[in-house]
Design an enzyme around this catalytic site. Structure first.
Site, PDB file in Angstrom:
ATOM      1  N   ALA A 258     -25.038 -34.037  21.023  1.00 54.63           N
ATOM      2  CA  ALA A 258     -24.460 -34.172  22.361  1.00 54.63           C
ATOM      3  C   ALA A 258     -24.727 -32.950  23.239  1.00 54.63           C
ATOM      4  O   ALA A 258     -24.654 -33.025  24.454  1.00 54.63           O
ATOM      5  CB  ALA A 258     -22.955 -34.397  22.236  1.00 54.63           C
ATOM      6  N   LYS A 259     -25.008 -31.825  22.604  1.00 52.36           N
ATOM      7  CA  LYS A 259     -25.332 -30.573  23.308  1.00 52.36           C
ATOM      8  C   LYS A 259     -24.319 -30.266  24.410  1.00 52.36           C
ATOM      9  O   LYS A 259     -24.683 -29.943  25.538  1.00 52.36           O
ATOM     10  CB  LYS A 259     -26.775 -30.617  23.826  1.00 52.36           C
ATOM     11  CG  LYS A 259     -27.784 -30.814  22.672  1.00 52.36           C
ATOM     12  CD  LYS A 259     -29.230 -30.695  23.083  1.00 52.36           C
ATOM     13  CE  LYS A 259     -30.173 -30.751  21.896  1.00 52.36           C
ATOM     14  NZ  LYS A 259     -30.274 -32.076  21.243  1.00 52.36           N
ATOM     15  N   ARG A 260     -23.044 -30.351  24.053  1.00 51.38           N
ATOM     16  CA  ARG A 260     -21.980 -30.108  25.007  1.00 51.38           C
ATOM     17  C   ARG A 260     -21.647 -28.621  25.126  1.00 51.38           C
ATOM     18  O   ARG A 260     -22.100 -27.807  24.313  1.00 51.38           O
ATOM     19  CB  ARG A 260     -20.718 -30.882  24.611  1.00 51.38           C
ATOM     20  CG  ARG A 260     -20.887 -32.402  24.543  1.00 51.38           C
ATOM     21  CD  ARG A 260     -21.238 -33.000  25.891  1.00 51.38           C
ATOM     22  NE  ARG A 260     -20.974 -34.432  25.934  1.00 51.38           N
ATOM     23  CZ  ARG A 260     -21.882 -35.399  25.776  1.00 51.38           C
ATOM     24  NH1 ARG A 260     -23.150 -35.086  25.553  1.00 51.38           N
ATOM     25  NH2 ARG A 260     -21.542 -36.671  25.849  1.00 51.38           N
TER      26      ARG A 260
END
Lengths: 279, 279
Positions: free
Chosen positions: A95-97
């Site tokens: 998700a690379k949040r």
């Protein structure tokens, strides 16, 4: 899932393969498009055909969000299916949040509680308080971008940072600094396979951490090169393949062909493990 | 929406206020919790009470994802409501996304096509090919993190990068490099209000770009300080307030009280505009 459970699974299966479930409706077999939830049905086929050859599945959230609410439902059904039918599998929400503290807490809740993933990928740019809310979850893992597999990795990640007495590339600084964060034992890192020569330096900074390695296969990275420099005493690598496995065929035999590709990788991994470990 | 349409709206409303729709079910009025979609109902109340005082709404996706599919439905209903009832409003998906090229394309599709936001926030760590897929959309805007409002901003963003003849902080390098990307005229940047003294330097690098400024209010930034150093000939600022407005009251009067707070900010902005511009 604890790190030890992941390691045990790797030893048992002789595999450290992660399969990326990046489902694009324009690439999946057309016969699935008639079903109510083609994305979930596609994933189910892939999972049932490969669960014994890999240790982990990694849906990239972008591919689900692109289809709006329907996509989010497919994602939820996919993670539920894995958690119910194959609970030993390590799940990664790619998700690379990353956001300010109270917002990162909401993302952590989304992926660790609501969806019940074992891990989530995060971006480091916003620093400590953007990552620590994820690290607070026990037996959950936060996989932070260090050195990515794309061309743009050279735009900022490899720039020389000169604040310390010893100048170093930004991604090394990211690795170093993150080790001082609270609950940093819950950190893993993304390191692209397309940059195998960097693994030696990375292992000096994070000798014991698991590294999630994209870029083998479609993006051109070499499994043996990555292992040569990246393996640690607990294996310490999760090698991801997405397109090379899930799109091996777009016919009725897509799951069968995905198994063939996954098996090739598992066997390559088994050979590597057998020549490096005694378990 | 074109940048000119945004500027025209700012001039007309004498406001450059963005309201952050970061809805936490534990903070909204309890009478809403009995409704079928409390998050959407809350937003609807806030929007109907403030649409003439602000130029933009900014839902942060974390607060919706935390509630799973229900949350995603609330987000979709919120953006649809704004687009249908108040189409002149500039909408920002505060998502801080960024991934390798083909994946970023899926995120762009999610926010620009499926949800139909005017803009989305992105993270710079993965470089050019992680951002350009967003920039390819005409009349859509990509708001990249430069210098954020949180403490962790000092972990990496302000480190000195020494690859050029002239060493500079990483966030300045990010600003500079991004100007060379394809369709960079579609870029805006996130710059935190808590660092007002940095705006002078930032304006030297991106004199004409819009800056989205979080951190006024709850996080302690000063509107007048930001404007002193950050205004450009087209105003060029979008000042965000979330908690200070939407949680002004948690009673039956929450929308009314939100309007009171938004009006205070709009009037402060009107004063600033009147003393700096002749439109």
């Amino acid at each position: 899932m604890t790190t030890q459970q992941l390691i045990d699974q790797i030893k048992r299966k002789k595999s450290f393969l992660t399969i990326g479930l990046d489902v694009d409706l324009s690439k999946i077999p057309t016969h699935l498009l008639e079903l109510e939830d083609p994305i979930f049905e596609f994933n189910k086929g892939i999972i049932d055909a490969t669960y014994d050859l890999c240790v982990s599945y990694k849906p990239n959230t972008a591919f689900y969000e692109a289809y709006g609410i329907k996509g989010w439902i497919s994602l939820q059904k996919t993670i539920n299916y894995i958690n119910e039918k194959y609970p030993e599998l390590f799940t990664i929400a790619d998700a690379k949040r990353g956001d300010i503290g109270n917002t990162s807490s909401m993302y952590a809740k989304a992926f660790f509680e609501d969806l019940n993933f074992d891990s989530v990928t995060v971006a480091p740019y916003m620093g400590k308080d953007s990552v620590e809310p994820f690290l607070a979850f026990k037996n959950k893992h936060t996989i932070m971008l260090a050195l990515t597999s794309n061309e743009g990795a050279f735009d900022f990640q490899t720039l020389t940072v000169s604040d310390d007495s010893q100048p170093k590339e930004l991604y090394k600084k990211v690795l170093e600094v993150s080790k001082s964060w609270k609950n940093s034992e819950n950190l893993m890192y993304v390191v692209g396979a397309t940059k195998a020569e960097y693994f030696t330096e990375i292992r000096k900074i994070v000798p014991d951490s698991f590294l999630l390695v994209p870029g083998v296969g479609a993006q051109g990275g070499s499994l043996s090169e990555v292992c040569k420099y990246g393996l640690n005493k607990n294996v310490g690598l999760l090698i991801n393949s997405s397109r090379g496995i899930i799109y091996a065929s777009n016919g009725l035999d897509y799951a069968e062909k995905a198994r063939v590709e996954a098996l090739k990788m598992q066997q390559e991994m088994e050979d590597i493990l057998n020549s490096n470990f005694t378990f």
